[in-house]
Design a protein around this motif. Sequence first.
Motif, PDB file in Angstrom:
ATOM      1  N   ASN A  30      -3.334 -10.148   9.380  1.00 17.82           N
ATOM      2  CA  ASN A  30      -2.276  -9.721   8.455  1.00 17.82           C
ATOM      3  C   ASN A  30      -2.787  -8.662   7.491  1.00 17.82           C
ATOM      4  OD1 ASN A  30      -0.137 -11.234   9.363  1.00 17.82           O
ATOM      5  ND2 ASN A  30      -0.411 -12.857   7.868  1.00 17.82           N
ATOM      6  N   MET A  31      -3.928  -8.953   6.865  1.00 19.46           N
ATOM      7  CA  MET A  31      -4.470  -8.008   5.882  1.00 19.46           C
ATOM      8  C   MET A  31      -4.862  -6.685   6.519  1.00 19.46           C
ATOM      9  SD  MET A  31      -6.726 -10.154   3.258  1.00 19.46           S
ATOM     10  CE  MET A  31      -5.914 -11.065   1.967  1.00 19.46           C
ATOM     11  N   GLU A  32      -5.482  -6.775   7.670  1.00 26.12           N
ATOM     12  CA  GLU A  32      -5.907  -5.557   8.361  1.00 26.12           C
ATOM     13  C   GLU A  32      -4.706  -4.682   8.700  1.00 26.12           C
ATOM     14  OE1 GLU A  32      -8.945  -4.712  11.961  1.00 26.12           O
ATOM     15  OE2 GLU A  32      -7.336  -6.117  12.395  1.00 26.12           O
ATOM     16  N   ARG A  33      -3.657  -5.278   9.212  1.00 24.54           N
ATOM     17  CA  ARG A  33      -2.470  -4.496   9.577  1.00 24.54           C
ATOM     18  C   ARG A  33      -1.765  -3.929   8.351  1.00 24.54           C
ATOM     19  NH1 ARG A  33       0.896  -7.238  14.224  1.00 24.54           N
ATOM     20  NH2 ARG A  33       1.300  -5.070  14.730  1.00 24.54           N
ATOM     21  N   ILE A  34      -1.722  -4.718   7.273  1.00 25.12           N
ATOM     22  CA  ILE A  34      -1.113  -4.235   6.033  1.00 25.12           C
ATOM     23  C   ILE A  34      -1.924  -3.064   5.484  1.00 25.12           C
ATOM     24  CG2 ILE A  34      -0.741  -4.827   3.599  1.00 25.12           C
ATOM     25  CD1 ILE A  34       0.039  -7.661   4.601  1.00 25.12           C
ATOM     26  N   ARG A  35      -3.250  -3.210   5.432  1.00 22.36           N
ATOM     27  CA  ARG A  35      -4.109  -2.147   4.892  1.00 22.36           C
ATOM     28  C   ARG A  35      -3.996  -0.881   5.727  1.00 22.36           C
ATOM     29  NH1 ARG A  35      -4.667  -1.728   0.556  1.00 22.36           N
ATOM     30  NH2 ARG A  35      -6.009  -3.452   0.042  1.00 22.36           N
ATOM     31  N   LEU A  36      -4.028  -1.008   7.049  1.00 22.51           N
ATOM     32  CA  LEU A  36      -3.923   0.169   7.922  1.00 22.51           C
ATOM     33  C   LEU A  36      -2.582   0.864   7.757  1.00 22.51           C
ATOM     34  CD1 LEU A  36      -5.679  -1.124  11.158  1.00 22.51           C
ATOM     35  CD2 LEU A  36      -6.518   0.606   9.553  1.00 22.51           C
ATOM     36  N   PHE A  47      -0.398  -1.356  -1.709  1.00 17.96           N
ATOM     37  CA  PHE A  47      -0.733  -2.015  -2.964  1.00 17.96           C
ATOM     38  C   PHE A  47      -2.042  -2.787  -2.807  1.00 17.96           C
ATOM     39  CE2 PHE A  47       3.930  -1.806  -2.912  1.00 17.96           C
ATOM     40  CZ  PHE A  47       4.146  -1.121  -4.100  1.00 17.96           C
ATOM     41  N   PRO A  48      -2.707  -3.113  -3.902  1.00 20.04           N
ATOM     42  CA  PRO A  48      -3.886  -3.980  -3.808  1.00 20.04           C
ATOM     43  C   PRO A  48      -3.485  -5.350  -3.253  1.00 20.04           C
ATOM     44  CG  PRO A  48      -3.661  -3.031  -6.010  1.00 20.04           C
ATOM     45  CD  PRO A  48      -2.429  -2.686  -5.262  1.00 20.04           C
ATOM     46  N   MET A  49      -4.436  -5.989  -2.566  1.00 20.24           N
ATOM     47  CA  MET A  49      -4.167  -7.311  -1.980  1.00 20.24           C
ATOM     48  C   MET A  49      -5.049  -8.372  -2.617  1.00 20.24           C
ATOM     49  SD  MET A  49      -3.598  -6.847   2.101  1.00 20.24           S
ATOM     50  CE  MET A  49      -5.009  -5.810   2.402  1.00 20.24           C
ATOM     51  N   SER A  50      -4.486  -9.548  -2.715  1.00 19.88           N
ATOM     52  CA  SER A  50      -5.185 -10.710  -3.238  1.00 19.88           C
ATOM     53  C   SER A  50      -5.272 -11.764  -2.147  1.00 19.88           C
ATOM     54  CB  SER A  50      -4.401 -11.267  -4.429  1.00 19.88           C
ATOM     55  OG  SER A  50      -4.918 -12.513  -4.816  1.00 19.88           O
ATOM     56  N   ASP A  91     -15.249 -11.757   5.277  1.00 24.56           N
ATOM     57  CA  ASP A  91     -14.338 -11.325   6.340  1.00 24.56           C
ATOM     58  C   ASP A  91     -13.110 -10.633   5.767  1.00 24.56           C
ATOM     59  OD1 ASP A  91     -16.029 -12.332   8.257  1.00 24.56           O
ATOM     60  OD2 ASP A  91     -14.908 -14.203   8.525  1.00 24.56           O
ATOM     61  N   LEU A  92     -12.527 -11.214   4.720  1.00 21.90           N
ATOM     62  CA  LEU A  92     -11.328 -10.613   4.150  1.00 21.90           C
ATOM     63  C   LEU A  92     -11.632  -9.314   3.400  1.00 21.90           C
ATOM     64  CD1 LEU A  92      -9.398 -13.804   3.044  1.00 21.90           C
ATOM     65  CD2 LEU A  92      -9.137 -12.458   5.136  1.00 21.90           C
ATOM     66  N   SER A  93     -12.855  -9.166   2.898  1.00 20.57           N
ATOM     67  CA  SER A  93     -13.214  -7.883   2.287  1.00 20.57           C
ATOM     68  C   SER A  93     -13.243  -6.783   3.346  1.00 20.57           C
ATOM     69  CB  SER A  93     -14.556  -7.969   1.555  1.00 20.57           C
ATOM     70  OG  SER A  93     -15.621  -8.110   2.455  1.00 20.57           O
ATOM     71  N   LEU A  94     -13.693  -7.138   4.539  1.00 26.59           N
ATOM     72  CA  LEU A  94     -13.696  -6.159   5.631  1.00 26.59           C
ATOM     73  C   LEU A  94     -12.275  -5.806   6.079  1.00 26.59           C
ATOM     74  CD1 LEU A  94     -16.648  -7.507   7.804  1.00 26.59           C
ATOM     75  CD2 LEU A  94     -16.656  -5.576   6.209  1.00 26.59           C
ATOM     76  N   ALA A  95     -11.345  -6.736   5.883  1.00 33.86           N
ATOM     77  CA  ALA A  95      -9.952  -6.480   6.252  1.00 33.86           C
ATOM     78  C   ALA A  95      -9.238  -5.637   5.204  1.00 33.86           C
ATOM     79  CB  ALA A  95      -9.206  -7.803   6.445  1.00 33.86           C
ATOM     80  N   GLY A  96      -9.866  -5.429   4.037  1.00 34.40           N
ATOM     81  CA  GLY A  96      -9.269  -4.585   3.013  1.00 34.40           C
ATOM     82  C   GLY A  96      -8.789  -5.322   1.782  1.00 34.40           C
ATOM     83  N   ASN A  97      -9.176  -6.586   1.616  1.00 34.38           N
ATOM     84  CA  ASN A  97      -8.758  -7.350   0.447  1.00 34.38           C
ATOM     85  C   ASN A  97      -9.419  -6.808  -0.818  1.00 34.38           C
ATOM     86  OD1 ASN A  97      -7.293  -9.763  -0.522  1.00 34.38           O
ATOM     87  ND2 ASN A  97      -9.321 -10.344  -1.201  1.00 34.38           N
ATOM     88  N   ASP A  98      -8.696  -6.900  -1.939  1.00 32.60           N
ATOM     89  CA  ASP A  98      -9.191  -6.362  -3.207  1.00 32.60           C
ATOM     90  C   ASP A  98      -9.566  -7.431  -4.231  1.00 32.60           C
ATOM     91  OD1 ASP A  98      -8.621  -3.435  -2.753  1.00 32.60           O
ATOM     92  OD2 ASP A  98      -6.630  -4.277  -2.414  1.00 32.60           O
TER      93      ASP A  98
END
Length: 124
Positions: A30-36, A47-50, A91-98
Amino acid sequence: MKQCGVQRENILMDPTTAALGYGLDYAYTNMERIRLAGLSGDTELNFPMSSGTTNAWGAREAWMTSSPLKDDSDWDPGSTVVHMGNYHGFDLSLAGNDLFMMMHPTAVQVLKEITQTLLWFKRN
């Protein structure tokens, strides 16, 4: 959010990190697709993600007192909880989590060191 008059700089997305019970793979995807999508120009998703990184504590492996594998060594549930938080956060930091919501101070410190190292590589 636009209809309610919320300013863009006040929005933080929480894409339900593992809250739906699908685990880390689902949260990461989910995070990876949102960030991309956000990086590709979708202004509704940049937007930033939590993440509720503490959801890693809910994994049964975080609380088991011994390995289910006969040939495996036993482990300490206290340190396993810290490791689960570290793995989940990394793992979630690699997906783009902030932003990471975490409970264990040791896991927070380790993840902070990891993200600082990643930022060092980005700058150099």
